[in-house]
Design a protein around this motif. Structure first.
Motif, short mmCIF file in Angstrom:
data_model
loop_
_atom_site.label_atom_id
_atom_site.label_comp_id
_atom_site.label_asym_id
_atom_site.label_seq_id
_atom_site.Cartn_x
_atom_site.Cartn_y
_atom_site.Cartn_z
N GLN A 23 0.83 -1.21 0.00
CA GLN A 23 0.00 0.00 0.00
C GLN A 23 0.87 1.26 0.00
OE1 GLN A 23 -3.23 0.08 -0.42
NE2 GLN A 23 -3.17 -2.18 -0.49
N SER A 24 0.32 2.31 -0.52
CA SER A 24 1.01 3.59 -0.49
C SER A 24 1.25 3.99 0.97
CB SER A 24 0.14 4.66 -1.15
OG SER A 24 0.70 5.94 -0.96
N SER A 25 2.41 4.55 1.27
CA SER A 25 2.61 5.11 2.60
C SER A 25 2.00 6.51 2.60
CB SER A 25 4.11 5.18 2.91
OG SER A 25 4.71 6.20 2.16
N PRO A 26 1.80 7.12 3.78
CA PRO A 26 1.28 8.50 3.78
C PRO A 26 2.26 9.45 3.10
CG PRO A 26 1.17 7.53 5.96
CD PRO A 26 1.95 6.58 5.12
N LEU A 27 1.78 10.63 2.73
CA LEU A 27 2.63 11.64 2.11
C LEU A 27 3.68 12.17 3.08
CD1 LEU A 27 0.01 13.90 0.32
CD2 LEU A 27 1.80 12.56 -0.78
N ILE A 28 3.31 12.16 4.34
CA ILE A 28 4.23 12.66 5.35
C ILE A 28 5.09 11.49 5.80
CG2 ILE A 28 4.39 13.69 7.63
CD1 ILE A 28 1.55 14.92 6.79
N PRO A 29 6.39 11.55 5.55
CA PRO A 29 7.23 10.37 5.79
C PRO A 29 7.24 9.97 7.26
CG PRO A 29 8.55 12.26 5.05
CD PRO A 29 7.14 12.69 5.01
N ASN A 31 9.50 8.26 8.96
CA ASN A 31 10.71 8.17 9.76
C ASN A 31 11.85 8.87 9.04
OD1 ASN A 31 12.46 7.36 11.73
ND2 ASN A 31 12.98 5.46 10.67
N ASP A 32 11.59 10.03 8.53
CA ASP A 32 12.63 10.66 7.74
C ASP A 32 12.56 12.17 7.85
OD1 ASP A 32 14.62 11.19 6.02
OD2 ASP A 32 13.94 9.80 4.45
N PRO A 33 13.19 12.71 8.91
CA PRO A 33 13.13 14.16 9.09
C PRO A 33 13.84 14.91 7.96
CG PRO A 33 14.61 13.15 10.68
CD PRO A 33 13.96 12.04 9.95
N THR A 34 14.67 14.20 7.16
CA THR A 34 15.39 14.89 6.09
C THR A 34 14.50 15.16 4.90
OG1 THR A 34 16.05 12.82 5.04
CG2 THR A 34 17.53 13.70 6.72
N LEU A 35 13.35 14.51 4.88
CA LEU A 35 12.49 14.60 3.70
C LEU A 35 11.21 15.33 4.06
CD1 LEU A 35 12.58 13.44 0.83
CD2 LEU A 35 11.23 11.52 1.66
N ILE A 36 10.84 16.32 3.25
CA ILE A 36 9.64 17.08 3.61
C ILE A 36 8.37 16.31 3.28
CG2 ILE A 36 9.69 18.51 1.51
CD1 ILE A 36 8.92 20.81 3.67
N PHE A 37 8.34 15.70 2.09
CA PHE A 37 7.21 14.83 1.74
C PHE A 37 7.73 13.61 0.99
CE2 PHE A 37 5.15 19.07 1.70
CZ PHE A 37 4.21 18.83 2.68
N VAL A 38 6.97 12.55 1.02
CA VAL A 38 7.32 11.39 0.20
C VAL A 38 7.21 11.83 -1.26
CG1 VAL A 38 6.52 9.12 -0.53
CG2 VAL A 38 6.64 9.68 1.90
N CYS A 66 2.51 10.86 -4.01
CA CYS A 66 3.75 11.64 -3.97
C CYS A 66 3.43 13.13 -3.93
CB CYS A 66 4.59 11.38 -5.22
SG CYS A 66 5.28 9.74 -5.30
N MET A 67 4.39 13.86 -3.38
CA MET A 67 4.25 15.30 -3.31
C MET A 67 5.60 15.90 -3.67
SD MET A 67 1.92 17.27 -2.33
CE MET A 67 1.78 18.88 -1.82
N ARG A 68 5.61 16.75 -4.69
CA ARG A 68 6.86 17.44 -5.00
C ARG A 68 6.64 18.95 -4.87
NH1 ARG A 68 10.22 13.82 -9.49
NH2 ARG A 68 10.14 11.94 -8.21
N ALA A 69 6.67 19.41 -3.65
CA ALA A 69 6.52 20.84 -3.37
C ALA A 69 7.30 21.10 -2.10
CB ALA A 69 5.06 21.19 -3.15
N HIS A 86 2.94 18.06 -11.56
CA HIS A 86 1.97 18.30 -10.48
C HIS A 86 2.71 18.46 -9.18
CE1 HIS A 86 -1.01 17.09 -13.31
NE2 HIS A 86 -0.44 15.91 -13.47
N THR A 87 2.02 18.99 -8.20
CA THR A 87 2.58 18.91 -6.84
C THR A 87 2.24 17.52 -6.31
OG1 THR A 87 0.57 19.96 -6.01
CG2 THR A 87 2.49 21.36 -6.32
N PHE A 88 0.94 17.23 -6.23
CA PHE A 88 0.53 15.88 -5.82
C PHE A 88 0.35 15.01 -7.06
CE2 PHE A 88 -2.77 12.73 -5.44
CZ PHE A 88 -2.40 12.04 -4.31
N PHE A 89 0.94 13.84 -7.04
CA PHE A 89 0.67 12.89 -8.12
C PHE A 89 0.85 11.46 -7.61
CE2 PHE A 89 5.01 11.49 -9.31
CZ PHE A 89 5.79 12.44 -8.66
N GLU A 90 0.47 10.51 -8.46
CA GLU A 90 0.58 9.11 -8.07
C GLU A 90 1.71 8.46 -8.88
OE1 GLU A 90 -3.46 7.07 -7.56
OE2 GLU A 90 -3.95 8.90 -8.66
N MET A 91 2.59 7.77 -8.17
CA MET A 91 3.70 7.13 -8.87
C MET A 91 3.54 5.61 -8.84
SD MET A 91 7.83 7.44 -8.35
CE MET A 91 8.01 9.20 -8.58
#
Ligand code: ATP
Ligand code: MG
Length: 876
Positions: A23-29, A31-38, A66-69, A86-91
């Motif tokens: 399943q997709s993980s949430p957009l908010i990672p 366990n990864d403070p280095t990453l703003i969004f998945v 996914c979120m690229r913003a 997109h900002t939000f998209f599905e990969m």
């Protein structure tokens, strides 16, 4: 094919080739403070690729949100301007963890695209890393692509790495030529060009090296595969659409925007762009809000705020002038809800938060816009074409006025913004806030680096007391060999029962002893999961590195904290039961004194609701439910329905705290063994902390008892003072009594009881047939004096009344003349002259006048001349 069919076909294709569907993980990672969004499908598998986490499958397939913003890989500015970002998209992605490699990855990719999806082979190109001969050969020999279809590109485009060190490798992209009519027309437009002609569909990453600190590459023993294909892009291609926004994923949303704005989609380039931006941003907003994120001024919340503001700006460009985007929550739900039920469950919360944020935006923009108009007018008056960046920064800083919005408006006015100067101001501000940041965290940062090699085992879930060894001693962040009597510093141990402040729970206090010392622990911090730092003061003796010590947590405080923490979980659940599922924790503090819980809710919690919440909590306390903790992996935990906090960092294994069957939360804190230990829980207060966020404070156990006891004591004192068992009744009566007494006093003072007035009337003097009443009655203020004069006049029927009073070492004088004499004498003249004689001032109308003096000793003498004065005050 519909996008739903495409998504399913992709997943099925790989499922039937032994891939486990994840399943997709949430957009908010997690366990990864280095990453703003998945931002890619591989994020949830990072540790598996690194070999740090084993899974019971070696092939996986997923469709990842996914979120690229914000952050490094932001496409925010591209949205609306390209047809593919997109900002939000599905990969969509398939993964191999040391199972198959390049050959199969290439074969799967080609087969799915050309076999199942029937893409025209002659339109497909591939890129490979310039040094990856192996991939180029596979494409040419195995797939049969001609050389001009295989484009070699440099490391920037086609070499992938997770970080500066670790797994990395070349990648290969599958690209479709959409035709020259979509190209930029530049002579060098080819595969790799940024325009929309050569569309990158799918990226295959071949993880085959490990990079060490020196930058050297060594082959991985078991190379892996990570791939990613945007669902929106493949859908556009398969549905024969030029842009992703024309696919069935976006069409219903765009349609609703067009009807909200009452503008036809497709009628103007600029308006289409605005509609696309809004559609994209609403999808992103709905998904982010559904994960519990709240718009704010920092981090992820700020990205969300920016996205909403951008959408609102484009709504304004479409002539929508009120909050209306929140209505699109429903459109996104209809388009995506069947695949992502989480957005449906959060719908009403999403709508409310979005509306609040939009309204905020309109308030800010209106204020900022006026200011910007002034700035623009001034720049034009000065004959310049450039708006100073400092001005725009100030606008940004005070009103949160977005730079890109300012740019648009400037452009309309034919002006430019000095962005360098803006940036300079921005950097300065960043530096300022960093200095503050570093300052407060300085000691801990230092300690963090010194103690990098030390790992503290936390054993305080099961015990309050234990032996340990001193690993590190610090003073002001510097490593020291000993701490001596009177010193204040920090101690790091190999293991500790002291809980380090985290997850809202306060750090433990207590005592550490060694053969030669007694040390008081004032607080315990946990800068990272493996490092516990005890803030201490040495009370006796001294302590050296390597000493054996004995730790005792202050049990009374810790148990009080535990009660508050377990009660917080009960409160969280009770709030959701009572107010609704939109309630989400947005912060909490639990310490030995109290618990404080912040949560999303849109109006004040009513008294009867509070009572209901207290009842639920205390019912659960009386049921003495067992509290259990289980360690499980994050997926199991989410599947079991445990409530997770979006902002927390969780390891791959998490602790789930269950209170009977009543509540289940991810939590690293310490808890009671059963709810009965809480004793009682009372809500002390409820209030607002920010728009859409409420705060409840409550007490448990001894604190609640103490509170009740002090209230009882207070009540007893009141009963004693009032000499009654029913103080409320008595107070009610006292208030009534006071009111009537006040009235009585007024009456007495102004003489309406009659005696004084009759007396005065009796002594009225006669001057040429006109009755003159002259009374001095000290202690009346001017108001009361007037009331008294009124009363006298009513009784006198015809005459002149002069009243005076000394109060607060001043004299007040009032004169009234009955109506029948009003055209014969002037009250104003009379008061004026008396006051003057007495060294003061006065005056007024013919029938009523007031005056006064500070020279009270002259008052009586002045009044003796009343007859003379009255005579002189005869009119005409
Ligand atoms: P581009 O160069 O087009 O921005 P990328 O190189 O950033 O793409 P990757 O990081 O390789 O893309 O991501 C894998 C796939 O995810 C891409 O091939 C594409 O299909 C899709 N993708 C990437 N970014 C976006 C985006 N912002 N919006 C929609 N799909 C995207
Ligand atoms: Mg990109």
């Amino acid at each position: 094919m519909t996008s739903a069919e495409i998504r399913a076909a992709f997943l099925d294709y790989f499922k039937s080739r032994d891939h486990t569907l994840v399943q997709s993980s949430p957009l908010i990672p997690w366990n990864d403070p280095t990453l703003i969004f998945v931002n890619a499908g591989m994020v949830q598998f990072k540790k598996t690729f690194l070999g740090e986490e084993k899974r019971n499958y070696s092939r996986a397939v997923s469709c990842q949100k996914c979120m690229r913003a914000g952050g490094k890989q932001s496409d925010l500015e591209n949205v609306g301007h390209t047809s593919r970002h997109h900002t939000f998209f599905e990969m969509l992605g398939n993964f191999s963890f040391g199972d198959y490699f390049k050959k199969d990855a290439i074969l799967f990719g080609w087969d799915l695209l050309t076999g199942c999806f029937k893409l025209p082979k002659d339109k497909l190109y591939v890129s490979v890393y310039e040094q990856d001969d192996e991939a180029a050969e596979l494409w040419s020999n195995l797939v049969g692509l001609s050389d001009e279809k295989i484009v070699r590109l440099g490391a920037k485009d086609n070499f992938w790495q997770m970080g500066d060190t670790g797994p990395c490798g070349p990648c290969s992209e599958i690209i479709i030529d959409q035709g020259s009519h979509l190209g930029c027309g530049k002579p060098d437009c080819a595969v790799g060009c940024d325009c929309d002609r050569f569309l990158e569909l799918w990226n295959l990453v071949f993880m085959q090296y490990n990079r060490n600190e020196n930058g050297d590459l060594t082959p991985l023993p078991k190379p892996s595969i990570d791939t990613g294909m945007g669902l929106e892009r493949i859908s556009a291609v398969l549905q024969g659409k030029i842009t992703n926004f024309d696919t069935d994923l976006f069409e219903p949303i765009i349609k609703d925007i067009s009807s909200l704005a009452n503008i036809q989609y497709g009628s103007s380039h600029d308006q289409d762009t605005s509609m696309r931006v809004i559609a994209d941003h609403m999808r992103a907003t709905v998904f982010m809000l559904s994960e519990g994120l709240v718009p704010s001024n920092e981090g992820r919340g700020y990205v969300l705020r920016r996205i909403i503001r951008r959408a609102a700006r484009h709504a304004k460009l479409l002539n929508m002038h009120d909050a209306s985007l929140y209505r699109l929550t429903d459109s996104v739900n209809r388009a995506m809800g069947s695949i992502y039920p989480e957005i449906v469950g959060e719908r009403s919360r999403t709508e409310k938060l979005l509306k609040i944020e939009e309204e905020n935006f309109y308030r800010t923009i209106d204020a900022g816009m006026n200011r910007l108009d002034e700035i623009i007018a001034k720049v034009k008056r000065d004959g310049s074409h450039v708006i100073p960046g400092e001005e725009i920064f100030r606008l940004y800083d005070t009103f949160g006025f977005p730079l890109d919005f300012a740019k648009d408006i400037a452009m309309d006015a034919g002006l430019k913004i000095d962005e360098d100067a803006f940036q300079k101001e921005m950097d300065l501000q960043r530096k300022r806030s960093k200095v503050l940041d570093v300052h407060s965290a300085k000691h801990l940062h230092k300690a963090d680096s010194i103690t990098l090699s030390v790992k503290t085992d936390f054993i305080g879930y099961d015990t309050f007391k234990s032996g340990a060894t001193v690993m590190e001693l610090l003073m002001e962040g510097n490593s020291v060999e000993t701490l001596n009597k009177g010193d204040e510093g920090e101690i790091v141990l190999d293991s500790t029962p002291f809980y380090g402040e985290s997850g809202g729970q306060a750090g433990d206090t207590g005592i550490i002893t060694s053969e030669h010392s007694l040390i008081r622990v004032a607080d315990t911090k946990k800068p990272n999961p493996d490092l516990f730092i005890h803030r201490v003061k040495v009370e006796k003796g001294s302590l050296r590195k390597g000493d054996k010590v004995f730790c005792s947590v202050d049990e009374i405080s810790r148990k009080a904290t535990m009660r508050n923490h377990t009660a917080t979980h009960l409160l969280h659940k009770a709030l959701r039961m009572t107010l609704g599922d939109h309630v989400k924790q947005s912060g909490s503090v639990v310490d030995p004194e109290r618990l404080r819980f912040d949560f999303t809710h849109f109006q004040a919690v009513q008294d009867d609701e509070i009572k209901g919440i207290e009842d639920i909590i205390n019912e659960k306390i009386l049921e003495d439910l067992p509290v259990r903790t289980d360690i499980m992996n994050i997926e199991e935990a989410t599947r079991s329905g445990a409530v997770a906090l979006f902002d927390e960092k969780y390891g791959e294994t998490v602790r789930v705290v269950s209170v009977g069957d009543f509540s289940k939360e991810l939590c690293g804190g310490t808890h009671c063994k059963a709810t009965g230990e809480i004793g009682i829980c009372m809500v002390l207060s409820e209030g607002s902390v920010a728009s859409g966020i409420r705060r409840i404070e409550a007490l448990t156990g001894r604190n609640a008892l103490e509170y009740l006891r002090s209230k009882k004591q207070e009540l007893n004192e009141i009963k004693g003072l009032l000499k009654t068992e029913s103080p409320a009744e008595k107070i009610e009566k006292l208030i009534q009594d006071t009111k009537s007494l006040e009235k009585e006093i007024q009456k007495l003072k102004t003489g309406s009881s009659g005696d004084m007035i009759s007396d005065a009337l009796k002594h009225a003097q006669d001057l040429d047939g006109v009755k003159i009443v002259n009374i001095r009655q000290d202690g009346l203020n001017p108001n009361e004096l007037r009331l008294l004069a009124d009363n006298v006049r009513d009784r006198l029927k015809s005459g002149i009344i002069v009243l005076s009073s000394v109060i607060d070492s001043q004299a007040a004088i009032v004169c009234m003349i009955t109506q029948d004499l009003a055209n014969k004498y002037s009250a104003g003249e009379i008061v004026k002259n008396i006051s003057k004689l007495a060294g003061g001032k006065g005056g007024g109308k013919p029938d009523m006048a007031q005056g006064g003096t500070k020279e009270i000793e002259k008052l009586d003498a002045a009044l003796e001349s009343l007859h003379e004065i009255v005579k002189k005050a005869t009119l005409n």
